[in-house]
Design an enzyme around this catalytic site. Structure first.
Site, PDB file in Angstrom:
ATOM      1  N   ASP A  36       0.084   4.452   3.388  1.00  0.00           N
ATOM      2  CA  ASP A  36       0.743   5.676   2.957  1.00  0.00           C
ATOM      3  C   ASP A  36      -0.192   6.737   2.240  1.00  0.00           C
ATOM      4  O   ASP A  36      -0.368   7.773   3.030  1.00  0.00           O
ATOM      5  CB  ASP A  36       1.865   5.449   1.985  1.00  0.00           C
ATOM      6  N   GLY A 121       2.025  -5.224   1.516  1.00  0.00           N
ATOM      7  CA  GLY A 121       0.908  -4.975   0.495  1.00  0.00           C
ATOM      8  C   GLY A 121       1.658  -4.901  -0.972  1.00  0.00           C
ATOM      9  O   GLY A 121       2.048  -5.646  -1.338  1.00  0.00           O
TER      10      GLY A 121
HETATM   11  N1  AR6 Z   1      -4.597   0.766   7.841  1.00  0.00           N
HETATM   12  C1  AR6 Z   1      -3.620  -0.162   8.265  1.00  0.00           C
HETATM   13  N2  AR6 Z   1      -3.153  -0.917   7.390  1.00  0.00           N
HETATM   14  C2  AR6 Z   1      -3.474  -0.499   5.800  1.00  0.00           C
HETATM   15  C3  AR6 Z   1      -4.179   0.565   5.605  1.00  0.00           C
HETATM   16  C4  AR6 Z   1      -4.674   1.427   6.207  1.00  0.00           C
HETATM   17  N3  AR6 Z   1      -5.725   2.579   6.243  1.00  0.00           N
HETATM   18  N4  AR6 Z   1      -4.321   0.545   4.351  1.00  0.00           N
HETATM   19  C5  AR6 Z   1      -3.584  -0.500   3.747  1.00  0.00           C
HETATM   20  N5  AR6 Z   1      -3.054  -0.987   4.846  1.00  0.00           N
HETATM   21  P1  AR6 Z   1       1.100  -1.077   1.685  1.00  0.00           P
HETATM   22  P2  AR6 Z   1       4.031  -1.628   1.422  1.00  0.00           P
HETATM   23  C6  AR6 Z   1      -2.468  -2.380   4.833  1.00  0.00           C
HETATM   24  O1  AR6 Z   1       0.917  -1.518   0.323  1.00  0.00           O
HETATM   25  O2  AR6 Z   1       3.725  -3.317   1.201  1.00  0.00           O
HETATM   26  C7  AR6 Z   1       2.780   2.653  -0.881  1.00  0.00           C
HETATM   27  O3  AR6 Z   1       2.460   3.049  -2.146  1.00  0.00           O
HETATM   28  C8  AR6 Z   1      -2.322  -3.220   3.558  1.00  0.00           C
HETATM   29  O4  AR6 Z   1      -3.493  -4.192   3.493  1.00  0.00           O
HETATM   30  O5  AR6 Z   1       0.330  -0.004   2.155  1.00  0.00           O
HETATM   31  O6  AR6 Z   1       4.981  -1.548   2.633  1.00  0.00           O
HETATM   32  C9  AR6 Z   1       4.139   3.202  -0.687  1.00  0.00           C
HETATM   33  O7  AR6 Z   1       4.204   4.581  -0.871  1.00  0.00           O
HETATM   34  C10 AR6 Z   1      -0.998  -4.209   3.958  1.00  0.00           C
HETATM   35  O8  AR6 Z   1      -1.487  -5.143   4.718  1.00  0.00           O
HETATM   36  O9  AR6 Z   1       2.855  -1.103   2.062  1.00  0.00           O
HETATM   37  C11 AR6 Z   1       5.038   2.371  -1.102  1.00  0.00           C
HETATM   38  O10 AR6 Z   1       5.355   2.786  -2.454  1.00  0.00           O
HETATM   39  C12 AR6 Z   1      -0.096  -3.292   4.585  1.00  0.00           C
HETATM   40  O11 AR6 Z   1      -0.882  -2.100   4.967  1.00  0.00           O
HETATM   41  C13 AR6 Z   1       4.564   1.083  -0.981  1.00  0.00           C
HETATM   42  O12 AR6 Z   1       3.095   1.210  -0.996  1.00  0.00           O
HETATM   43  C14 AR6 Z   1       1.130  -2.794   3.946  1.00  0.00           C
HETATM   44  O13 AR6 Z   1       0.728  -2.499   2.446  1.00  0.00           O
HETATM   45  C15 AR6 Z   1       4.983   0.166   0.260  1.00  0.00           C
HETATM   46  O14 AR6 Z   1       4.260  -0.961   0.051  1.00  0.00           O
END
Ligand code: AR6
Length: 176
Positions: A36, A121
């Site tokens: 995000d 994540g």
């Molecule tokens: N490109 C692709 N994947 C990514 C990237 C990127 N640039 N950066 C991280 N990931 P998360 P969630 C991966 O935490 O669990 C936020 O603060 C990461 O390694 O981004 O749905 C929002 O505002 C992991 O495998 O999302 C919400 O509060 C995956 O993306 C909360 O986090 C998802 O990790 C949402 O949590």
């Protein structure tokens, strides 16, 4: 012809061959960490401005915006569930996040879309379980809406997540 489901390792903000990327957002839609944060940084402040007009998003639902400085046309913002052990409707909510994102895509004529690994994540969803739901939901949606979507890419940030999604895709192909 079925849909082309791809798994790649990388940064979803750099993907330039799809019309829409999906953001794993939170209920406020006003930005955060993880993917995000990366999407908001790469898109620029105009994205936050448009998100403010959306008044948030329920878990499992999805909303669409422009992509501004990102190399795609749209961002579809969805909110996956926070993992609380699995007995709080998490699988259904995660399925809804994928399904409703794809529904919004076809409602807007979008034929190619990239997803991150929603909820695995900050939201702590176990990645093996999340990947199985993700690929199964994409397959089911594309069967139910044949011919509407050409490509679905899972863009996985780290090698372990990539391998888990690759395995989930091959299991699905083996077992139908
Ligand atoms: N490109 C692709 N994947 C990514 C990237 C990127 N640039 N950066 C991280 N990931 P998360 P969630 C991966 O935490 O669990 C936020 O603060 C990461 O390694 O981004 O749905 C929002 O505002 C992991 O495998 O999302 C919400 O509060 C995956 O993306 C909360 O986090 C998802 O990790 C949402 O949590």
């Amino acid at each position: 012809m079925g849909v082309d489901i791809q798994t790649i390792q990388g940064d979803i903000t750099k993907v330039n061959d799809v019309e829409a990327i999906v953001n794993a957002a939170n209920n406020s839609l006003l930005g955060g960490g993880g993917v995000d944060g990366a999407i908001h940084r790469a898109a620029g402040p105009e994205l936050l401005k448009e998100c403010r007009t959306l008044h948030g998003c329920e878990t499992g639902e999805a909303k669409i915006t422009g992509a501004y400085h990102l190399p795609c046309k749209y961002v579809i913002h969805t909110v996956g569930p926070i993992w609380r052990g699995g007995a709080y409707g998490e699988p259904e909510l995660l399925k809804n996040a994928y399904w409703n994102s794809l529904q919004l895509a076809i409602d807007n004529g979008i034929r190619s879309i990239a997803f991150p690994s929603i909820s695995t994540g900050v939201y702590s969803y176990p990645v093996e379980q999340a990947a199985a739901i993700a690929v199964k939901t994409v397959k089911e949606f594309c069967v139910a809406h044949a011919g509407r979507i050409d490509t679905v890419s899972f863009v996985l940030f780290d090698r372990n997540t990539l391998h888990v999604y690759e395995h989930a895709v091959s299991e699905l192909q083996r077992n139908g």
